[in-house]
Design a protein around this motif. Structure first.
Motif, short mmCIF file in Angstrom:
data_model
loop_
_atom_site.label_atom_id
_atom_site.label_comp_id
_atom_site.label_asym_id
_atom_site.label_seq_id
_atom_site.Cartn_x
_atom_site.Cartn_y
_atom_site.Cartn_z
N ILE A 1 0.86 -1.18 0.00
CA ILE A 1 0.00 0.00 0.00
C ILE A 1 0.89 1.22 0.00
CG2 ILE A 1 -0.21 0.08 2.53
CD1 ILE A 1 -3.10 1.06 2.13
N SER A 2 0.50 2.23 -0.78
CA SER A 2 1.26 3.47 -0.83
C SER A 2 0.33 4.61 -1.16
CB SER A 2 2.39 3.38 -1.87
OG SER A 2 1.85 3.20 -3.17
N ARG A 3 0.82 5.81 -0.96
CA ARG A 3 0.02 7.00 -1.27
C ARG A 3 0.90 8.06 -1.89
NH1 ARG A 3 -2.68 8.64 4.03
NH2 ARG A 3 -3.35 10.47 2.82
N ASP A 4 0.32 8.83 -2.79
CA ASP A 4 0.98 9.95 -3.42
C ASP A 4 0.13 11.18 -3.13
OD1 ASP A 4 2.06 11.90 -5.07
OD2 ASP A 4 2.54 10.49 -6.66
N ASN A 5 0.53 11.96 -2.15
CA ASN A 5 -0.27 13.12 -1.77
C ASN A 5 -0.32 14.16 -2.89
OD1 ASN A 5 -0.77 11.93 0.69
ND2 ASN A 5 0.65 13.21 1.83
N ALA A 6 0.71 14.24 -3.69
CA ALA A 6 0.72 15.21 -4.80
C ALA A 6 -0.33 14.87 -5.86
CB ALA A 6 2.10 15.29 -5.42
N LYS A 7 -0.63 13.57 -5.96
CA LYS A 7 -1.63 13.12 -6.94
C LYS A 7 -2.94 12.74 -6.28
CE LYS A 7 1.77 11.38 -10.27
NZ LYS A 7 2.24 10.20 -11.04
N ASN A 8 -3.05 12.99 -4.99
CA ASN A 8 -4.23 12.62 -4.19
C ASN A 8 -4.73 11.21 -4.52
OD1 ASN A 8 -4.96 14.76 -6.33
ND2 ASN A 8 -6.97 13.87 -6.04
N THR A 9 -3.78 10.29 -4.56
CA THR A 9 -4.10 8.93 -4.95
C THR A 9 -3.49 7.91 -3.99
OG1 THR A 9 -4.17 9.58 -7.29
CG2 THR A 9 -3.95 7.24 -6.82
N LEU A 10 -4.29 6.92 -3.66
CA LEU A 10 -3.88 5.77 -2.87
C LEU A 10 -3.70 4.60 -3.82
CD1 LEU A 10 -3.70 4.42 0.05
CD2 LEU A 10 -6.09 3.78 -0.34
N TYR A 11 -2.69 3.77 -3.55
CA TYR A 11 -2.42 2.63 -4.41
C TYR A 11 -2.39 1.32 -3.61
CZ TYR A 11 -0.71 6.26 -7.57
OH TYR A 11 -0.60 7.37 -8.37
N LEU A 12 -2.66 0.23 -4.31
CA LEU A 12 -2.41 -1.10 -3.77
C LEU A 12 -1.76 -1.91 -4.88
CD1 LEU A 12 -2.74 -2.95 -1.28
CD2 LEU A 12 -4.79 -3.87 -2.40
N GLN A 13 -0.47 -2.14 -4.75
CA GLN A 13 0.24 -2.98 -5.69
C GLN A 13 0.10 -4.43 -5.24
OE1 GLN A 13 1.93 -2.18 -8.62
NE2 GLN A 13 2.04 -4.42 -8.86
N MET A 14 -0.46 -5.25 -6.09
CA MET A 14 -0.73 -6.64 -5.75
C MET A 14 0.12 -7.55 -6.64
SD MET A 14 -4.86 -6.50 -5.20
CE MET A 14 -5.18 -6.22 -6.92
N ASN A 15 1.04 -8.24 -6.04
CA ASN A 15 1.92 -9.17 -6.76
C ASN A 15 1.65 -10.59 -6.28
OD1 ASN A 15 3.16 -6.95 -8.02
ND2 ASN A 15 4.68 -6.79 -6.39
N SER A 16 2.14 -11.55 -7.04
CA SER A 16 1.99 -12.96 -6.68
C SER A 16 0.54 -13.28 -6.33
CB SER A 16 2.91 -13.32 -5.50
OG SER A 16 4.26 -13.05 -5.83
N LEU A 17 -0.35 -12.84 -7.18
CA LEU A 17 -1.78 -13.01 -6.91
C LEU A 17 -2.15 -14.49 -6.85
CD1 LEU A 17 -3.14 -10.14 -9.13
CD2 LEU A 17 -3.58 -10.40 -6.69
N LYS A 18 -3.14 -14.77 -6.01
CA LYS A 18 -3.66 -16.12 -5.83
C LYS A 18 -5.16 -16.12 -6.13
CE LYS A 18 -0.48 -16.88 -1.95
NZ LYS A 18 -0.39 -17.25 -0.51
N PRO A 19 -5.71 -17.25 -6.53
CA PRO A 19 -7.16 -17.29 -6.78
C PRO A 19 -7.97 -16.83 -5.57
CG PRO A 19 -6.12 -19.22 -7.70
CD PRO A 19 -5.06 -18.50 -6.92
N GLU A 20 -7.48 -17.07 -4.37
CA GLU A 20 -8.20 -16.64 -3.17
C GLU A 20 -8.16 -15.14 -2.95
OE1 GLU A 20 -5.82 -19.03 -3.41
OE2 GLU A 20 -4.56 -19.06 -1.58
N ASP A 21 -7.42 -14.41 -3.76
CA ASP A 21 -7.45 -12.95 -3.71
C ASP A 21 -8.65 -12.38 -4.49
OD1 ASP A 21 -3.89 -12.95 -4.05
OD2 ASP A 21 -5.05 -12.63 -2.21
N THR A 22 -9.37 -13.24 -5.16
CA THR A 22 -10.54 -12.81 -5.92
C THR A 22 -11.57 -12.21 -4.98
OG1 THR A 22 -10.21 -14.44 -7.67
CG2 THR A 22 -12.46 -13.59 -7.36
N ALA A 23 -11.96 -10.96 -5.24
CA ALA A 23 -12.89 -10.24 -4.37
C ALA A 23 -13.18 -8.87 -4.97
CB ALA A 23 -12.31 -10.07 -2.97
N MET A 24 -14.18 -8.21 -4.38
CA MET A 24 -14.37 -6.80 -4.64
C MET A 24 -13.47 -6.05 -3.67
SD MET A 24 -16.11 -4.67 -6.55
CE MET A 24 -17.71 -5.36 -7.01
N TYR A 25 -12.68 -5.14 -4.17
CA TYR A 25 -11.75 -4.38 -3.35
C TYR A 25 -12.28 -2.96 -3.18
CZ TYR A 25 -8.26 -8.05 -3.36
OH TYR A 25 -7.59 -9.23 -3.14
#
Length: 124
Positions: free
Chosen positions: A70-94
C-alpha cells in the motif's frame, strides 16, 4: 463527505500482478488515513492494508504480507495497492476507505467513508 473512486481492478492469472488506485479530493487527501478492504462472495469484508498520514505507517493483513504494498501519493491525491503474486483466493471486490483527521489508523479502524469498489478476479 469524502468521495473515493477506485480503479485498476480486472482479471489476472495466478502469480500475476495488478495495481489498484483510489482517488480522493485533493484538498482533503493529505489529512486522510486510508485503507484497502476486500469482500469475496459469501464472505465478510476484511481489511487488507492501511496507511496513515504523515510518516505513512503501514499495516498489512497476514494473508497479503510480502505480496501486496500500500502506498500513497499526496501530490496526486491517490492511494495505491500494488498486488503481486496473486492467488485465486485474492478474488474479491476491493474497496478503498478513508477516515478524516490525520494521525494513525489500523486494520481495525472504523472507516466512515467508502468507495464503490473494483473487482479483482484471479484465475488459476
Amino acid at each position: 463527505q469524502v468521495q473515493l473512486v477506485e480503479s485498476g481492478g480486472g482479471s489476472a492469472q495466478a502469480g500475476g500482478s495488478l495495481r489498484l488506485s483510489c482517488v480522493a479530493e485533493k484538498n482533503l487527501f493529505s489529512t486522510l488515513c486510508m485503507g484497502w478492504f476486500r469482500q469475496a462472495p459469501g464472505k465478510e469484508r476484511e481489511a487488507v492494508a492501511v496507511i496513515s498520514t504523515g510518516i505513512s505507517l503501514r499495516y498489512y493483513a497476514d494473508f497479503v504480507k510480502g505480496r501486496f504494498t500500500i502506498s500513497r501519493d499526496n501530490a496526486k491525491n491517490t492511494l495505491y495497492l500494488q498486488m503481486n503474486s496473486l492467488k485465486p483466493e485474492d478474488t474479491a471486490m476491493y474497496y478503498c476507505a478513508a477516515i478524516r483527521g490525520g494521525g494513525y489508523c489500523f486494520l481495525g479502524t472504523d472507516f466512515p467513508y467508502w468507495g464503490q469498489g473494483t473487482q479483482v478476479t484471479v484465475s488459476s
